[in-house]
Design a protein around this motif. Structure first.
Motif, short mmCIF file in Angstrom:
data_model
loop_
_atom_site.label_atom_id
_atom_site.label_comp_id
_atom_site.label_asym_id
_atom_site.label_seq_id
_atom_site.Cartn_x
_atom_site.Cartn_y
_atom_site.Cartn_z
N THR A 59 0.90 -1.09 -0.34
CA THR A 59 -0.14 -0.25 -0.06
C THR A 59 0.84 0.89 -0.31
O THR A 59 0.53 2.35 -0.63
N VAL A 107 -3.54 -4.99 0.29
CA VAL A 107 -4.18 -3.99 -0.89
C VAL A 107 -5.34 -3.71 -1.18
O VAL A 107 -5.63 -2.06 -1.31
N SER A 110 -7.29 -2.59 2.33
CA SER A 110 -6.75 -1.51 2.72
C SER A 110 -7.62 -0.23 1.27
O SER A 110 -7.85 1.16 2.08
N VAL A 111 -6.74 -0.40 0.52
CA VAL A 111 -7.25 0.55 -0.57
C VAL A 111 -8.90 0.60 -0.60
O VAL A 111 -9.53 2.28 -0.43
N ASP A 327 -4.59 5.26 4.66
CA ASP A 327 -4.40 4.91 4.34
C ASP A 327 -3.70 3.70 4.63
O ASP A 327 -3.68 2.32 4.69
N ALA A 331 -4.61 -0.12 5.56
CA ALA A 331 -3.87 -1.21 5.29
C ALA A 331 -3.05 -1.81 6.45
O ALA A 331 -3.77 -3.04 6.98
#
Length: 397
Positions: A59, A107, A110-111, A327, A331
């Motif tokens: 991330t 990823v 998390s995004v 972010d 993550a």
């Protein structure tokens, strides 16, 4: 809810299927690869560890990439990983393939969590996150039982081939439904990323996530074996039972999101308490087919009901204590979810190998959930203390 959320949900469905379908296939994989059950359980742990370490690192490394191309690249990696799993001739290549899929998983969520929260008004953010995570729960309702049936009928490699096909569908969904101008936070500096790990407040929430979510996986990892060896169900019945479990999870995810919209901490306190009680209860009801099913339904409801609250809480807290690295905090919380899965599967394997056996995995998992409950109470107290201090300063001004 915006149409873009459905694109995230489709991808979450594919990822959820590959993450959890292995639970229903563990006995099949163990027999085919001639390994014991705890060693097969490491397939769950390795995937979870791949998410744990891949999510925050990747991330951070991909912070400058636009959101839509990033998500498309992640789904391409997901397709490659599951295709490799479908072609794996032995245990070691299967582990490598699972790690590749796990990198995409970490990823993406998390995004995706921050994208989902930003697509809706503030008072609906928990519901938006729950909507995206609904892909996981629907995967457990449909993808996991169907994948288990395919694996038992045609071999476990056919299941991973089907999951790769799901990845292609998800890729197309993101390509068509997700807007190109998605909001992107400025990339966090290395100092800001390290600062997230240096925040005691965020570390408490990460520990809540790992213990509260991971406690269920002490038993859930070996659920197919528990149902066959302890409860006495035939292998063919496991797929149907997983449908019931998955439906309960889907309901719990939605209800948990609504409960967390107003006050995630209080929602988590009640959910963790109930989850610990039901896990202990399952230790006693697992021996009876008639009692095990309703207990599993209750456990399924509670297992994912805490997910929206945990993710919303860490995003809210990060915006207060580490606003430049939200972010990264998101993550790391995804990493904490999967660290909990890895730890839960590992602890479950130790319990299975010990004199306690399969039947003890639920109450051992309850101990981890109680630890999460204690941390939640502590974190809530710290929130109230911080709010009181802020209010006092405001009055003084």
């Amino acid at each position: 809810m915006p149409l873009a959320l459905f694109a995230l949900t489709i991808a979450a469905y594919a990822i959820g299927t590959t993450e959890f379908v292995i639970v229903g296939l563990l006995p099949t994989v163990a027999n085919d690869l001639h390994i014991n059950l705890p060693l097969a359980g490491l397939i769950v742990s390795v995937y979870a560890l791949g998410v744990t370490f891949g999510a925050p690192i990747l991330t951070a490394l991909t912070g400058r990439i636009e959101r839509k191309p990033l998500l498309l690249g992640l789904m391409a990696l997901f397709i490659i990983g599951n295709s490799m799993a479908a072609l794996s001739p032995s245990y070691a290549p299967l582990l490598v393939a699972r790690v590749l899929s796990a990198f995409a998983h970490g990823v993406f969520f998390s995004v995706g969590s921050t994208i989902a929260a930003d697509l809706v008004p503030e008072n609906r953010r928990a519901s938006a996150i729950a909507m995206m995570f609904m892909g996981l729960t629907v995967a457990i309702v449909t993808g996991v039982p169907l994948g288990t049936f395919i694996g038992q009928t045609f071999g476990w490699r056919a299941t991973f081939a089907a999951v790769a096909g799901l990845g292609i569908v998800a890729f197309v969904g993101i390509l068509l439904l997700l807007p190109a101008n998605l909001k992107k936070a400025p990339p966090a500096s290395i100092r800001e990323q390290i600062g997230v790990l240096a925040s005691g407040r965020l570390l408490i929430v990460f520990a809540m996530t790992a213990l509260g979510y991971g406690g269920t996986f002490v038993a859930f990892t070996f659920l197919a074996s528990i149902l066959q060896e302890v409860t006495g169900f035939a292998a063919s019945a496991v797929s149907l039972i997983l449908v019931v479990y998955g439906i309960a999870i889907a309901i719990g995810n939605v209800v948990g999101g609504r409960l967390a919209n107003r006050n995630p901490v209080w929602a988590l306190i009640w959910l963790f308490a109930a989850q610990a009680v039901v896990l202990v209860l399952f230790s006693f009801t697992a021996v009876s087919p008639w009692l095990a099913i309703p207990t599993l339904a209750a456990l399924g409801f509670l297992s994912f009901a805490n997910v929206p609250g945990l993710q919303l809480y860490v995003v809210q807290l990060a915006r207060q204590v580490r606003p430049a690295a939200v972010d990264v905090a998101s993550a790391l919380n995804i990493a904490a979810f999967n660290l909990g899965i890895a730890a839960g599967a590992w602890v479950g394997g130790l319990v299975v190998e010990s004199s306690l056996g399969l039947g003890a995995t639920p109450w051992v998992g309850a101990i981890l959930v109680v630890a999460a409950l204690v941390l939640t109470l502590w974190s809530g107290a710290l929130d109230r203390r911080s709010a009181s201090a802020t209010q006092a300063v405001s009055y003084a001004a």
